[in-house]
Design an enzyme around this catalytic site. Structure first.
Site, PDB file in Angstrom:
ATOM      1  CG  ASP A 124      -2.309   0.558   0.929  1.00  0.00           C
ATOM      2  OD1 ASP A 124      -2.374   1.784   0.750  1.00  0.00           O
ATOM      3  OD2 ASP A 124      -3.294  -0.189   0.867  1.00  0.00           O
ATOM      4  CG  HIS A 158      -5.374   3.832   0.897  1.00  0.00           C
ATOM      5  ND1 HIS A 158      -4.863   2.576   0.652  1.00  0.00           N
ATOM      6  CD2 HIS A 158      -6.693   3.759   0.607  1.00  0.00           C
ATOM      7  CE1 HIS A 158      -5.838   1.777   0.224  1.00  0.00           C
ATOM      8  NE2 HIS A 158      -6.957   2.470   0.187  1.00  0.00           N
ATOM      9  CB  SER A 165      -9.242  -0.439   0.099  1.00  0.00           C
ATOM     10  OG  SER A 165      -8.583  -0.460  -1.130  1.00  0.00           O
TER      11      SER A 165
END
Length: 503
Positions: free
Chosen positions: A148, A180, A377
């Site tokens: 990520d 994120h 996600s």
């Protein structure tokens, strides 16, 4: 929240796998390495080289005027920004088997910023009965790797992150300049007093492949997988969370990402991938989630309640079938208005408010240690946490973990895809899944070139995945010029006699 890789699949698949140009030069002729048509002088290139020659080729490229040169010895690849002279020199070098233009990996989510505070947040872990499972297992002893944007320091993750690897190398001063990756990490293993992830005692490995804008390169992804295979045993990595994807453009037998994720899967890592945010149309599940082996996760809306009768599959959640006709996703988890860890001052935290109002003085914007996001996600992270919880309780193979999550899933109105139930996954008998599937031809050809499977005397029904030396397998380590894509007579294989995934 899931990444999108523009046209990389077409370019990379064509560059590395589909072209029939991977042949050795005839004696007495000059060698001209095949080149990606989109590669030009001044571009960043992935240069596939013969095994053990990366250092020498890198030195030659540097001498010819290339910049940002790196020799990835374990990958048998050189990365460089090529000058005109360097491009010409490498193309005529017999050690170079292919020159490809590096692919761009771009993160694209449901929203580019944390959500405003309006709307009822999801109850999170209680919706999937994770809190009910904690009396038996909390993910202790299991490490989950995340590819990520990185994982920042956060009070709710204190002691959770045991390793951080940066494959972007962009000079970022923050551990997670986007925010994120930390958000995803919180849903897996946060253990604060007021907020917990699905597997609060699991450990985390941060494999940073995306920058602060959610963009990266395919070379970063490949290097991360190479590191994963090399270090999975010593780091006790049993689960991999993937929050990026790309449109499936061909059969998984010809997709690079399918072969890559299957190498982790058969090496004993439970791969959990996002379905994507391109629903509700059919055929929108992204790769690598479209690979039939891995656990592919879509989103359902819990309406902000712990009640079960109001849950519905999210309209944006991608749906199958895949190009190969497989039903996907495999399981659904909450993915709307999900609360997790906020990293102040990151890309997700910045809101372009026309009035210029301060976030801290504006009640409808996130503040404090938590924020909300929507997308598959978030759903994927919950399923990855569930896998960690199951693996603490049972010494399951990735296939058995998948079977447990599917068998324990509860009914979601309007869809046949089960909803995640962590507590029941601990006690249910795993469903029979993945039976009769054929491993990606990309993976098998990689193994053939590595000498792992196609040796003399080895029969198809005698293949043992445990017998493969995965540490010696490199996704950029194939001497492509020695591989004939027509060299394996697939029609001669009696696939019906092979039991690939019944362990």
């Amino acid at each position: 929240m899931t990444g999108q890789m523009g046209d990389f699949a077409r370019r990379l698949s064509g560059a590395f796998f589909a072209l029939a140009l991977l042949v050795t030069a005839l004696p007495g002729t000059s060698w001209t390495a095949p080149i990606d048509p989109s590669l030009a002088a001044g571009d960043y290139a992935l240069v596939q080289v013969a095994h053990g020659t990366a250092g020498a080729v890198a030195a030659k490229a540097t001498a010819a005027g290339a910049t940002d040169v790196a020799a990835l010895d374990t990958l048998d690849v050189v990365t460089a920004r090529l000058s005109t002279n360097a491009l010409r020199a490498l193309q005529s070098d017999s050690r170079v088997s292919y020159l490809a233009s590096d692919a761009v990996v771009m993160a694209a989510g449901r929203r580019e910023r944390y959500e405003r505070s309006n709307g009822r947040p999801s109850p999170g872990v209680s919706v999937v009965d994770a809190d009910q499972a904690w009396g038996h297992a909390t993910g202790r002893g299991i490490a989950v790797a995340l590819m990520d944007t990185g994982i920042a320091e956060h009070p709710d993750l204190q002691g959770s992150v045991i390793a951080r690897m940066d494959f972007v190398n962009d000079g970022a001063t923050l551990l997670d300049p986007s925010g994120h990756g930390t958000f995803v990490a919180g849903l897996i293993a946060a253990h604060g007093e007021t907020f917990k992830g699905v597997a609060p005692d699991a450990k985390l490995i941060s494999l940073r492949v995306l920058d602060q804008n959610g963009m990266g390169t395919m070379r970063s992804v490949l290097a991360a997988f190479d590191w994963l295979l090399q270090n999975r045993t010593t780091m006790r990595i049993k689960v991999l969370n993937l929050s990026f994807g790309a449109p499936q453009r061909s059969s998984y037998h010809r997709e690079l990402l399918a072969g890559v994720v299957e190498s982790a899967w058969f090496a004993g890592i439970t791969v959990v991938a996002a379905a994507g945010n391109d629903g509700p149309a059919a055929g929108t599940v992204s790769m690598p989630g479209a690979d039939p082996f891995v656990i592919t996760v879509g989103s359902f809306a819990d309406q902000g309640t712990a009640a079960l009768n109001d849950d519905r599959e999210s309209p944006f959640s991608s749906r199958g079938p895949t190009r190969d006709g497989f039903a996907k996703p495999d399981v659904l988890a909450p993915g709307e208005h999900i609360v997790s860890l906020r990293v102040p001052g990151t890309a997700l935290d910045l809101d372009e408010v026309a009035s210029g109002r301060s976030r801290e003085t504006t009640g409808d914007l996130p503040a404090g240690p938590y924020a909300k996001l929507t997308g598959t996600s978030a759903s994927t992270a919950m399923a990855a946490g569930a896998a960690a919880v199951v693996l603490e309780e049972h010494r399951y193979s990735p296939t058995q973990v998948k079977g447990a999550l599917i068998a324990s899933g509860r009914h979601i109105v309007g869809t046949r895809t089960p909803g995640l139930d962590v507590d029941d996954a601990l006690t249910v008998r795993p469903a029979r899944v993945n039976a009769g599937l054929l491993p990606s031809r990309v993976l098998l050809r990689l193994l053939a070139a590595s000498g792992n499977v196609f040796g003399p005397g080895i029969t198809w029904d005698g293949i043992s995945w445990e017998g493969i030396s995965w540490e010696s397998v490199s996704w950029e380590g194939v001497a492509w010029e020695a591989v004939s894509w027509e060299g394996v007579t697939w029609d001669g294989v009696t696939w019906d006699s092979v039991t690939w995934e019944l362990r």
